[in-house]
Design a protein around this motif. Structure first.
Motif, PDB file in Angstrom:
ATOM      1  N   SER A   1       0.831  -1.212   0.000  1.00 39.37           N
ATOM      2  CA  SER A   1       0.000   0.000   0.000  1.00 39.37           C
ATOM      3  C   SER A   1       0.862   1.257   0.000  1.00 39.37           C
ATOM      4  CB  SER A   1      -0.939  -0.001   1.206  1.00 39.37           C
ATOM      5  OG  SER A   1      -0.219   0.150   2.417  1.00 39.37           O
ATOM      6  N   LEU A   2       2.063   1.150   0.576  1.00 40.62           N
ATOM      7  CA  LEU A   2       2.988   2.283   0.603  1.00 40.62           C
ATOM      8  C   LEU A   2       3.674   2.475  -0.745  1.00 40.62           C
ATOM      9  CD1 LEU A   2       4.371   4.401   2.499  1.00 40.62           C
ATOM     10  CD2 LEU A   2       6.122   2.664   2.949  1.00 40.62           C
ATOM     11  N   ARG A   3       3.955   1.359  -1.427  1.00 42.14           N
ATOM     12  CA  ARG A   3       4.633   1.401  -2.722  1.00 42.14           C
ATOM     13  C   ARG A   3       3.802   0.652  -3.771  1.00 42.14           C
ATOM     14  NH1 ARG A   3      10.272   2.490  -2.731  1.00 42.14           N
ATOM     15  NH2 ARG A   3      10.592   4.130  -1.188  1.00 42.14           N
ATOM     16  N   PRO A   4       2.702   1.237  -4.220  1.00 42.80           N
ATOM     17  CA  PRO A   4       1.890   0.570  -5.245  1.00 42.80           C
ATOM     18  C   PRO A   4       2.726   0.300  -6.496  1.00 42.80           C
ATOM     19  CG  PRO A   4       0.747   2.492  -4.349  1.00 42.80           C
ATOM     20  CD  PRO A   4       2.148   2.555  -3.841  1.00 42.80           C
ATOM     21  N   GLY A   5       2.538  -0.868  -7.053  1.00 41.37           N
ATOM     22  CA  GLY A   5       3.282  -1.224  -8.248  1.00 41.37           C
ATOM     23  C   GLY A   5       4.556  -1.983  -7.994  1.00 41.37           C
ATOM     24  N   LEU A   6       5.077  -1.923  -6.751  1.00 44.18           N
ATOM     25  CA  LEU A   6       6.277  -2.679  -6.424  1.00 44.18           C
ATOM     26  C   LEU A   6       5.904  -4.133  -6.168  1.00 44.18           C
ATOM     27  CD1 LEU A   6       9.295  -2.899  -5.666  1.00 44.18           C
ATOM     28  CD2 LEU A   6       8.647  -2.238  -3.335  1.00 44.18           C
ATOM     29  N   ARG A   7       6.576  -5.037  -6.836  1.00 43.83           N
ATOM     30  CA  ARG A   7       6.324  -6.454  -6.590  1.00 43.83           C
ATOM     31  C   ARG A   7       7.015  -6.845  -5.295  1.00 43.83           C
ATOM     32  NH1 ARG A   7       6.729 -11.741 -10.586  1.00 43.83           N
ATOM     33  NH2 ARG A   7       6.467 -13.291  -8.926  1.00 43.83           N
ATOM     34  N   VAL A   8       6.240  -7.332  -4.347  1.00 41.55           N
ATOM     35  CA  VAL A   8       6.755  -7.732  -3.039  1.00 41.55           C
ATOM     36  C   VAL A   8       6.455  -9.207  -2.832  1.00 41.55           C
ATOM     37  CG1 VAL A   8       6.672  -7.351  -0.552  1.00 41.55           C
ATOM     38  CG2 VAL A   8       6.359  -5.413  -2.120  1.00 41.55           C
ATOM     39  N   GLU A   9       7.494  -9.992  -2.624  1.00 46.20           N
ATOM     40  CA  GLU A   9       7.358 -11.419  -2.333  1.00 46.20           C
ATOM     41  C   GLU A   9       7.860 -11.676  -0.920  1.00 46.20           C
ATOM     42  OE1 GLU A   9       6.223 -13.940  -4.228  1.00 46.20           O
ATOM     43  OE2 GLU A   9       5.879 -12.852  -6.108  1.00 46.20           O
ATOM     44  N   THR A  10       7.238 -12.626  -0.239  1.00 46.04           N
ATOM     45  CA  THR A  10       7.694 -13.013   1.092  1.00 46.04           C
ATOM     46  C   THR A  10       8.249 -14.431   1.056  1.00 46.04           C
ATOM     47  OG1 THR A  10       5.481 -13.785   1.705  1.00 46.04           O
ATOM     48  CG2 THR A  10       6.043 -11.515   2.266  1.00 46.04           C
ATOM     49  N   SER A  11       9.254 -14.661   1.886  1.00 47.28           N
ATOM     50  CA  SER A  11       9.862 -15.984   1.976  1.00 47.28           C
ATOM     51  C   SER A  11      10.387 -16.184   3.388  1.00 47.28           C
ATOM     52  CB  SER A  11      10.993 -16.120   0.955  1.00 47.28           C
ATOM     53  OG  SER A  11      12.037 -15.198   1.235  1.00 47.28           O
ATOM     54  N   PHE A  12      10.754 -17.434   3.695  1.00 43.27           N
ATOM     55  CA  PHE A  12      11.151 -17.785   5.055  1.00 43.27           C
ATOM     56  C   PHE A  12      12.360 -18.717   5.030  1.00 43.27           C
ATOM     57  CE2 PHE A  12       6.693 -16.818   4.895  1.00 43.27           C
ATOM     58  CZ  PHE A  12       6.474 -16.005   5.998  1.00 43.27           C
ATOM     59  N   LEU A  13      13.220 -18.560   6.026  1.00 45.22           N
ATOM     60  CA  LEU A  13      14.376 -19.437   6.137  1.00 45.22           C
ATOM     61  C   LEU A  13      13.990 -20.833   6.592  1.00 45.22           C
ATOM     62  CD1 LEU A  13      16.990 -17.064   7.797  1.00 45.22           C
ATOM     63  CD2 LEU A  13      17.080 -18.001   5.486  1.00 45.22           C
ATOM     64  N   ASP A  14      12.924 -20.936   7.379  1.00 46.82           N
ATOM     65  CA  ASP A  14      12.584 -22.231   7.958  1.00 46.82           C
ATOM     66  C   ASP A  14      11.088 -22.285   8.285  1.00 46.82           C
ATOM     67  OD1 ASP A  14      13.040 -24.774   8.869  1.00 46.82           O
ATOM     68  OD2 ASP A  14      14.480 -24.202  10.417  1.00 46.82           O
ATOM     69  N   PHE A  15      10.593 -23.492   8.444  1.00 48.24           N
ATOM     70  CA  PHE A  15       9.262 -23.819   8.968  1.00 48.24           C
ATOM     71  C   PHE A  15       8.093 -23.586   8.002  1.00 48.24           C
ATOM     72  CE2 PHE A  15      11.683 -22.580  12.855  1.00 48.24           C
ATOM     73  CZ  PHE A  15      11.796 -23.840  13.386  1.00 48.24           C
ATOM     74  N   GLN A  16       8.201 -22.659   7.072  1.00 54.40           N
ATOM     75  CA  GLN A  16       7.106 -22.388   6.141  1.00 54.40           C
ATOM     76  C   GLN A  16       7.419 -22.966   4.760  1.00 54.40           C
ATOM     77  OE1 GLN A  16       7.274 -19.902   8.760  1.00 54.40           O
ATOM     78  NE2 GLN A  16       5.421 -21.027   9.245  1.00 54.40           N
ATOM     79  N   SER A  17       6.353 -23.228   3.995  1.00 53.52           N
ATOM     80  CA  SER A  17       6.549 -23.782   2.652  1.00 53.52           C
ATOM     81  C   SER A  17       7.096 -22.744   1.680  1.00 53.52           C
ATOM     82  CB  SER A  17       5.224 -24.350   2.124  1.00 53.52           C
ATOM     83  OG  SER A  17       4.238 -23.336   2.057  1.00 53.52           O
ATOM     84  N   ALA A  18       6.863 -21.471   1.952  1.00 51.47           N
ATOM     85  CA  ALA A  18       7.368 -20.398   1.082  1.00 51.47           C
ATOM     86  C   ALA A  18       8.841 -20.143   1.390  1.00 51.47           C
ATOM     87  CB  ALA A  18       6.547 -19.129   1.268  1.00 51.47           C
ATOM     88  N   THR A  19       9.695 -21.085   1.007  1.00 57.32           N
ATOM     89  CA  THR A  19      11.115 -20.969   1.290  1.00 57.32           C
ATOM     90  C   THR A  19      11.768 -19.946   0.369  1.00 57.32           C
ATOM     91  OG1 THR A  19      11.674 -22.703  -0.283  1.00 57.32           O
ATOM     92  CG2 THR A  19      11.192 -23.393   1.991  1.00 57.32           C
TER      93      THR A  19
END
Length: 253
Positions: free
Chosen positions: A31-49
């Motif tokens: 919401s602060l930076r419309p148009g910026l592609r933001v992906e989240t990832s995790f070092l451990d425990f989550q499937s989104a590595t």
């Protein structure tokens, strides 16, 4: 040319509140930076590595990204784990160039977020001069990271006017939260509040809360979470990384 994507790299936790908070932080950043592609990832425990997130960026045509550690201090994860997983994965994705960003702390925006959370928990502006604060962090086996927390505590007291600010650690190093609360009481603080210097709920923040309750702290603030200042700081670190590396070189090189 499109702006580089932003890959947020969080620690991860078995506690479902942790990834939910990271998702909320990413949403505020979008919401602060419309148009910026933001992906989240995790070092451990989550499937989104981290490798999966990088592969997703690569396969959707992204050629440049900034990798930002969602960490408050530069300890083992920032120094070793994140650079290692980036190098290992990018070796297999030669068309993706990734620029590393700095960790979030220390920064005045984090102190502003801490103060916001204390106000939300009920602290009044007139209480500051008679209040001792426990700045409770997760803690680290890295003495440099713990020293940064101690310096953050000293700077917060100097710039704000608390009667005292003491660092505390939920793991790896003393003092614990309860001991820090008792020490402030013994020094004569009329009111003692605990301010968790952590981004998301989980096992160690719960330990901070238990210590605050055990020692009878007058107030416990929420974790920093998706405070507006956190999103502003992420955007700032993203911009700093882009300016520092105008000719982005793949970490795999």
């Amino acid at each position: 040319m499109a702006d580089p994507a932003l890959l947020i790299i969080a620690h991860g936790s078995r506690d479902p509140r942790h990834p939910a908070t990271v998702t909320a932080i990413a949403a505020r950043l979008r919401s602060l930076r419309p148009g910026l592609r933001v992906e989240t990832s995790f070092l451990d425990f989550q499937s989104a590595t981290v490798p999966r997130a990088l592969e997703r960026l690569h396969h959707t045509g992204v050629r440049e990204a900034v990798a930002l550690p969602l960490l408050l201090s530069r300890a083992f994860h920032a120094k070793t784990d994140i650079p290692s997983v980036l190098r290992e994965t990018l070796h297999l994705l030669p068309r993706l160039s990734v620029t590393p960003a700095a960790v979030l702390g220390p920064h005045p925006l984090l102190r502003a977020a801490l103060e916001r959370r204390l106000r939300e928990a009920g602290l009044r502006p007139g209480d500051i001069g008679s209040t001792g604060v426990v700045l409770a962090s997760a803690g680290s086996s890295d003495p440099e990271a713990n020293a940064v927390i101690a310096e953050t505590a000293r700077e917060w007291r100097r710039t704000t006017g608390w009667c005292a600010v003491r660092p505390a650690f939920a793991s790896a190093s003393p003092p614990g939260t309860a001991d820090a609360v008792r020490a402030l009481r013994a020094e004569g603080a009329r009111r003692v509040v605990v301010s968790p210097y952590v981004l998301a709920p989980g096992r160690l923040p719960d330990r901070i809360a238990q210590g605050a309750e055990e020692a009878g702290a007058d107030l416990l603030a929420p974790v920093l979470g998706d405070a507006p200042e956190v999103a502003e700081l992420i955007a700032l670190r993203y911009d700093e990384a882009r300016l520092a590396h105008p000719h982005r070189v793949p970490l795999s090189a």
